[in-house]
Design a protein around this motif. Structure first.
Motif, PDB file in Angstrom:
ATOM      1  N   PRO A 186      -4.450 -37.600 -36.233  1.00 49.97           N
ATOM      2  CA  PRO A 186      -3.960 -38.468 -35.735  1.00 49.97           C
ATOM      3  C   PRO A 186      -3.808 -39.910 -36.665  1.00 49.97           C
ATOM      4  CG  PRO A 186      -6.115 -37.570 -34.265  1.00 49.97           C
ATOM      5  CD  PRO A 186      -5.994 -37.459 -35.652  1.00 49.97           C
ATOM      6  N   GLU A 191       0.979 -35.169 -36.914  1.00 47.76           N
ATOM      7  CA  GLU A 191      -0.532 -35.784 -36.151  1.00 47.76           C
ATOM      8  C   GLU A 191      -0.452 -34.444 -35.729  1.00 47.76           C
ATOM      9  OE1 GLU A 191      -1.901 -39.197 -33.425  1.00 47.76           O
ATOM     10  OE2 GLU A 191       0.851 -39.672 -33.773  1.00 47.76           O
ATOM     11  N   THR A 192       0.284 -34.412 -35.117  1.00 47.74           N
ATOM     12  CA  THR A 192       0.701 -33.057 -34.053  1.00 47.74           C
ATOM     13  C   THR A 192       0.737 -31.458 -34.670  1.00 47.74           C
ATOM     14  OG1 THR A 192       2.480 -33.390 -32.772  1.00 47.74           O
ATOM     15  CG2 THR A 192       1.194 -34.397 -32.118  1.00 47.74           C
ATOM     16  N   HIS A 216      -9.747 -32.873 -34.842  1.00 51.60           N
ATOM     17  CA  HIS A 216      -7.963 -33.833 -33.999  1.00 51.60           C
ATOM     18  C   HIS A 216      -7.450 -32.819 -32.822  1.00 51.60           C
ATOM     19  CE1 HIS A 216      -8.885 -34.348 -38.794  1.00 51.60           C
ATOM     20  NE2 HIS A 216      -9.230 -34.441 -38.209  1.00 51.60           N
ATOM     21  N   GLY A 220      -5.502 -35.409 -30.022  1.00 50.12           N
ATOM     22  CA  GLY A 220      -4.331 -35.723 -29.647  1.00 50.12           C
ATOM     23  C   GLY A 220      -3.858 -35.165 -28.664  1.00 50.12           C
ATOM     24  N   ARG A 266      -8.770 -41.779 -28.413  1.00 48.38           N
ATOM     25  CA  ARG A 266      -7.331 -41.844 -28.050  1.00 48.38           C
ATOM     26  C   ARG A 266      -7.221 -41.522 -26.597  1.00 48.38           C
ATOM     27  NH1 ARG A 266      -2.022 -40.965 -28.583  1.00 48.38           N
ATOM     28  NH2 ARG A 266      -2.515 -39.476 -31.189  1.00 48.38           N
ATOM     29  N   TYR A 271      -3.605 -45.379 -27.793  1.00 47.99           N
ATOM     30  CA  TYR A 271      -4.406 -44.423 -28.738  1.00 47.99           C
ATOM     31  C   TYR A 271      -4.556 -46.181 -29.777  1.00 47.99           C
ATOM     32  CZ  TYR A 271      -4.216 -43.446 -33.890  1.00 47.99           C
ATOM     33  OH  TYR A 271      -4.762 -43.517 -35.141  1.00 47.99           O
TER      34      TYR A 271
END
Length: 373
Positions: A186, A191-192, A216, A220, A266, A271
């Motif tokens: 994140p 990030e994803t 993580h 997310g 988040r 976030y």
């Protein structure tokens, strides 16, 4: 430790040594004969796997003096320890009083990150057990998101091209394949898992892929099924859990506010880059929150807090037993990575805690049909 998968593949389970503060070779040798040896004894492992963290300083010393590398490999053998994976994310100073955003520097636009990672790959070929020809290195998700420009993206792509070329040359020279996994997190450029596909999908699939960190991914809010089916090589799974607060119970997270590490937080509606920002009103209190604070796998925090261990268990199942059958696992390197023991509330015994985490993990793997070798 090693486990036999129903398909016949060997799966390696290790714990990550970035939980320990040593950044020079003397300190690393002390870890191996001290806490790592104690964890091995507590876990009852015939061979204990380490996800070894070598700071830039330690890696340079090993690169510059082959005799030191030979001694390190001998020490591992003496202690019944083995290394098939390195954690190449922190460059140095991971146990400084304040780390926060500095953990992302140097990033993949900078030549220092490339040189460090190639040195780690060279070192790993010498540390691999004699009967293992494939190693892995986890690394940061390119860069922190702020300051990302077309020029920086071009520099990253150029460095990744050199990295892949260097890993191919290393394989040709040594007969050992070292794979580098970029770890979505994140707040970062990657990030994803969809971002990983977009930015890394054209990279060398033999030597480059992703390292999935279950903490993580949970922060997310990614579905485990989607993460397991992302379509990129999964170089390593970091076996980890995040802390979760129910709606209305977020003030209990105040016990986890600390100054060393970044704790991205988040919920379904927002976030924040760190937990204090969320607690100060940065996130709505009428929704559950998940915070990037690696929690012990085997122990629940005080109520009303929980962890994302159920998400981790689902992810393990999807990666280890794809399609519910006897197909090969989607990754063969697993690394328990609770690096936050030193900042957890209350007194802890790190060796006992890590041994318990390893036991928690291998019991879940046994339930999936894997057998310890």
């Amino acid at each position: 430790m090693r486990l036999l998968h129903p398909s016949g593949a060997v799966v390696h389970l290790a714990y990550c040594t970035n939980v320990h503060p040593a950044e020079d070779l003397a300190g690393i040798h002390e870890q191996l004969t001290g806490v790592a040896a104690r964890i091995r004894a507590l876990s009852g492992a015939g061979r204990l796997g380490l996800g070894l963290w070598l700071s830039r300083r330690a890696a340079r010393a090993l690169r510059d003096d082959p005799a030191k590398l030979t001694r390190l490999r001998a020490r591992l053998d003496e202690q019944g320890l083995e290394v098939v994976t390195l954690n190449g994310f922190p460059y140095g100073g991971f146990h400084d009083e304040v780390v926060k955003l500095r953990v992302y520097r140097p990033d993949w636009a900078e030549p220092e990150r490339l040189a460090y990672t190639l040195d780690l790959a060279e070192i790993l070929t010498a540390l691999l057990p004699d009967d293992v020809t494939e190693g892995s290195i986890s690394t940061l998700p390119l860069a922190w998101r702020t300051g990302w420009t077309p020029a920086k993206a071009a520099a990253v792509n150029a460095n990744l091209t050199v990295l892949a070329r260097g890993l191919r040359a290393l394989a040709e020279r040594t007969g050992k394949t070292i794979r580098v996994g970029f770890e979505p997190e994140p707040g970062c450029v990657v990030e994803t898992t969809p971002q990983a596909v977009a930015l890394l999908g054209g990279a060398d699939p033999v030597h480059l892929g992703v390292c999935l960190d279950a903490c993580h991914l949970a922060v997310g809010l990614e579905e485990a099924a989607d993460a397991a089916a992302l379509g990129l090589p999964i170089v390593k799974l970091q076996v980890s859990s995040a802390v979760e607060a129910p709606a209305g119970g977020q003030q209990a997270l105040a016990a986890y506010v600390e100054e060393r590490y970044l704790h991205q937080t988040r919920c379904a509606a927002g976030y924040t880059d760190d937990l204090p920002e969320a607690l100060a009103g940065g996130l709505p209190a009428d929704l559950p929150w998940r915070t990037h604070f690696h929690m012990p796998l085997h122990a629940a925090p005080p109520p009303p807090l929980t962890t994302t261990a159920p998400y981790l268990e689902e992810l393990l199942g999807r990666l280890m037993i794809p399609d519910g059958g006897l197909a090969a696992p989607l990754t063969r390197h697993l690394e328990v990575e609770t690096y936050t023991w030193s900042v957890l509330p209350g007194p802890v015994d790190i060796a006992e805690g890590i041994a318990a985490e390893l036991d928690w993990t291998r019991r879940r793997l046994a339930a999936l049909g894997l057998k310890e070798i």
